[in-house]
Design an enzyme around this catalytic site. Structure first.
Site, PDB file in Angstrom:
ATOM      1  N   LYS A 143      36.196  33.715 -18.699  1.00 44.05           N
ATOM      2  CA  LYS A 143      35.159  32.732 -19.004  1.00 44.05           C
ATOM      3  C   LYS A 143      35.680  31.465 -19.680  1.00 44.05           C
ATOM      4  O   LYS A 143      36.559  31.506 -20.521  1.00 44.05           O
ATOM      5  CB  LYS A 143      34.100  33.360 -19.918  1.00 44.05           C
ATOM      6  CG  LYS A 143      33.297  34.426 -19.225  1.00 44.05           C
ATOM      7  CD  LYS A 143      32.192  33.837 -18.399  1.00 44.05           C
ATOM      8  CE  LYS A 143      31.037  33.615 -19.284  1.00 44.05           C
ATOM      9  NZ  LYS A 143      29.765  34.031 -18.899  1.00 44.05           N
ATOM     10  N   THR A 176      16.129  15.718  -5.858  1.00 48.54           N
ATOM     11  CA  THR A 176      14.782  15.752  -6.436  1.00 48.54           C
ATOM     12  C   THR A 176      14.383  17.229  -6.388  1.00 48.54           C
ATOM     13  O   THR A 176      14.784  17.942  -5.461  1.00 48.54           O
ATOM     14  CB  THR A 176      13.762  14.913  -5.641  1.00 48.54           C
ATOM     15  OG1 THR A 176      13.642  15.453  -4.338  1.00 48.54           O
ATOM     16  CG2 THR A 176      14.174  13.439  -5.536  1.00 48.54           C
ATOM     17  N   HIS A 177      13.639  17.684  -7.358  1.00 50.39           N
ATOM     18  CA  HIS A 177      13.286  19.112  -7.469  1.00 50.39           C
ATOM     19  C   HIS A 177      14.527  20.007  -7.472  1.00 50.39           C
ATOM     20  O   HIS A 177      14.454  21.152  -7.041  1.00 50.39           O
ATOM     21  CB  HIS A 177      12.360  19.565  -6.329  1.00 50.39           C
ATOM     22  CG  HIS A 177      11.218  18.642  -6.066  1.00 50.39           C
ATOM     23  ND1 HIS A 177      10.010  18.751  -6.706  1.00 50.39           N
ATOM     24  CD2 HIS A 177      11.118  17.562  -5.252  1.00 50.39           C
ATOM     25  CE1 HIS A 177       9.198  17.786  -6.272  1.00 50.39           C
ATOM     26  NE2 HIS A 177       9.843  17.048  -5.398  1.00 50.39           N
ATOM     27  N   GLU A 204      25.820  22.885 -24.250  1.00 45.88           N
ATOM     28  CA  GLU A 204      24.698  23.765 -24.585  1.00 45.88           C
ATOM     29  C   GLU A 204      24.195  23.510 -26.011  1.00 45.88           C
ATOM     30  O   GLU A 204      22.994  23.495 -26.277  1.00 45.88           O
ATOM     31  CB  GLU A 204      25.105  25.237 -24.434  1.00 45.88           C
ATOM     32  CG  GLU A 204      25.279  25.627 -22.972  1.00 45.88           C
ATOM     33  CD  GLU A 204      25.863  27.040 -22.796  1.00 45.88           C
ATOM     34  OE1 GLU A 204      25.911  27.802 -23.774  1.00 45.88           O
ATOM     35  OE2 GLU A 204      26.267  27.355 -21.668  1.00 45.88           O
ATOM     36  N   SER A 248      35.122  33.605 -23.973  1.00 45.39           N
ATOM     37  CA  SER A 248      34.278  34.754 -24.286  1.00 45.39           C
ATOM     38  C   SER A 248      35.134  35.794 -24.990  1.00 45.39           C
ATOM     39  O   SER A 248      36.321  35.938 -24.683  1.00 45.39           O
ATOM     40  CB  SER A 248      33.701  35.326 -22.993  1.00 45.39           C
ATOM     41  OG  SER A 248      33.353  36.681 -23.174  1.00 45.39           O
TER      42      SER A 248
END
Ligand code: ARG
Length: 467
Positions: free
Chosen positions: A283, A155-156, A290, A277
């Site tokens: 990468k 949570t949070h 996304e 990348s």
């Protein structure tokens, strides 16, 4: 410029006006539905004695040949026609001569376009539902394999209590299940046929609207001719449901992006669903997740756009409503693409169970259970909460976890602790003692998985009707 309405005009349309007004570049998407609707209309006209059977046969044959030729590429839909309705009618007249001019008897483009759009989106509701079903199948498969894969629940975005991977994914299962229910509801509510409503006030021809509705697989005809040509509620509902699907996919994507990061390493996205990348050789980026997250805004945009288009329109048809098409088509194609890709991504994703389990072990995810342990020994919960709070502070200072403390350290803070504390706060106890419906224990999850598998095995009625 091929137009259906030159009679009362003395001048040619300005080319820019023509271009601005034309919809052929996008409404060609429903050429099939336009022809399907025309065929049903003509069959009904003949049944009602408005056309002869011979005329009907000629028109149906002409329409069918147009559909075939568009499909096999010999007939191209080009910009010289104002819209798909003009394209079909002009080509029909080209092919079968004057009898083709009878096609539009008792019909307006207003009820025609209302029908075409409904037929098109109605089948897209089914396609979306099917894609969601496939996603649920992938999810349940992963859930079954991970019923005892421990991980921290948050949570949070702070570690809260231990759960399992199956339990976490089960949350998304429920979301996508509700998305399917929305498809079912929308389908049922939209499934009434506007054909025969004319421009806005019906027609003087004795049309049998019930018959055309049944030919086209509708529940029945719509009951107000003004509403029939002015209603775009079903598109707004569909766009709203599509937006909710995207919101779910976007939240899930956000988690996958976090989990796939070097800091979490809970999952590894398959090479086939990652990108690299151009500069940093190390990468491996979660671009698909996304992009799904990114495309959510575009689908919300379609919903807001159509709501805004509709809000000031007087009854009945207004040309503003032509704006419903491009954005709806784009939203539908976007969502379909996102569900499929997302499904492929999670189906091939590797879960690092050991890392998830290790993460669940630290961060004091068992602190609530330690407090419950004291409550079971007669300590009021508020006092227990305070004692465990002090214990956690002590652990932080000592750089230890709760289960690494000695019994002496426990008893220094409260004499009530006994050696059974270790068993009470083990990861396994924390999860497996949570037995209530919807909770993460294996027993509770098994019941939920069984009921969700039974749900997946049953087919919705809407699908049966259309197959
Ligand atoms: N292209 C129009 C639309 O998408 C078709 C209906 C045209 N009707 C009219 N009265 N101009 O809305």
């Amino acid at each position: 410029m091929a137009q259906l309405w030159g009679g009362r005009f003395t001048k040619e349309t300005d080319q820019l006006v023509y271009n601005f007004n034309a919809s052929i570049s996008f409404d060609q998407k429903f050429y099939k539905q336009d022809i399907e609707g025309s065929v049903a209309h003509v069959i009904m006209l003949a049944r009602q004695g408005i056309l002869t059977n011979g005329e009907k046969d000629e028109i149906v044959k002409g329409l069918t040949s147009i559909c075939e030729d568009v499909e096999n590429g010999t007939l191209k839909i080009t910009g010289e026609y104002e819209d798909i309705h003009s394209f079909v009618e002009a080509n029909l007249i080209d092919r079968i001569g004057d009898v083709g001019k009878k096609l539009h008897t008792g019909r307006s483009r207003n009820d025609q376009v209302a029908l075409d759009m409904k037929l098109y989106t109605r089948s897209e509701v089914l396609v979306t539902d099917q894609l969601l079903k496939e996603l649920l199948e992938t999810l349940i498969e992963i859930m079954e394999k991970n019923i005892d894969t421990y991980m921290p629940g948050f949570t949070h975005l702070q570690k809260a209590q231990p759960i399992t991977l199956a339990h976490h994914l089960g949350a998304y299962f429920e979301m996508f299940k509700r998305d399917r229910l929305r498809m079912k509801d929308i389908y049922a509510r939209m499934n009434y046929c506007p054909l025969g409503s004319g421009a806005l006030a019906g027609t003087t021809y004795p049309l049998d609207r019930e018959y055309t509705a049944s030919l086209l697989g509708f529940e029945g005809p719509t009951l107000n001719s003004i509403d029939s040509v002015a209603d775009r509620d079903y598109l707004i509902e569909f766009l709203s449901a599509l937006s909710t699907i995207m919101m779910h996919l976007s939240r899930f994507s956000e988690e996958i992006i976090l989990w796939n990061s070097n800091e979490y390493r809970f999952v590894e996205i398959d090479d086939a669903y990652s990108t690299g990348s151009s500069i940093m050789p190390q990468k491996k980026n979660p671009d698909i997740a996304e992009l799904v997250r990114g495309k959510t805004g575009r689908v919300y945009g379609a919903l807001m756009s159509l709501l805004t288009t509709m809000k000031g329109l007087p009854l009945a048809y207004n040309k503003d409503m032509q704006e419903d098409k491009e954005l709806t088509f784009d939203a539908i194609d976007t969502v379909k693409g996102c569900i499929s890709l997302f499904n492929g991504m999670i189906g091939t994703m590797k879960f690092n169970n050991a890392i998830m389990e290790k993460s669940a072990m630290n961060g004091f995810t068992n602190a609530t259970d330690a407090a419950d342990y004291l409550v079971n020994k007669g300590v009021p919960f508020r006092d227990a909460h305070g004692i465990i709070g002090r214990l956690v502070l002590y652990c932080i200072q000592q750089n230890k976890s709760l289960d690494e403390l000695s019994i002496e350290e426990y008893q220094k803070i409260s004499p009530i602790f006994e050696s059974d504390i270790y068993q009470a706060i083990s990861l396994e106890t924390c999860v497996q003692k949570r037995l209530t419906i919807g909770a993460p224990s294996e027993k509770a999850m098994q019941k939920v998985i069984a009921s969700n598998k039974a749900y997946l095995a049953e087919e919705f009625e809407m699908r049966k009707e259309r197959d």
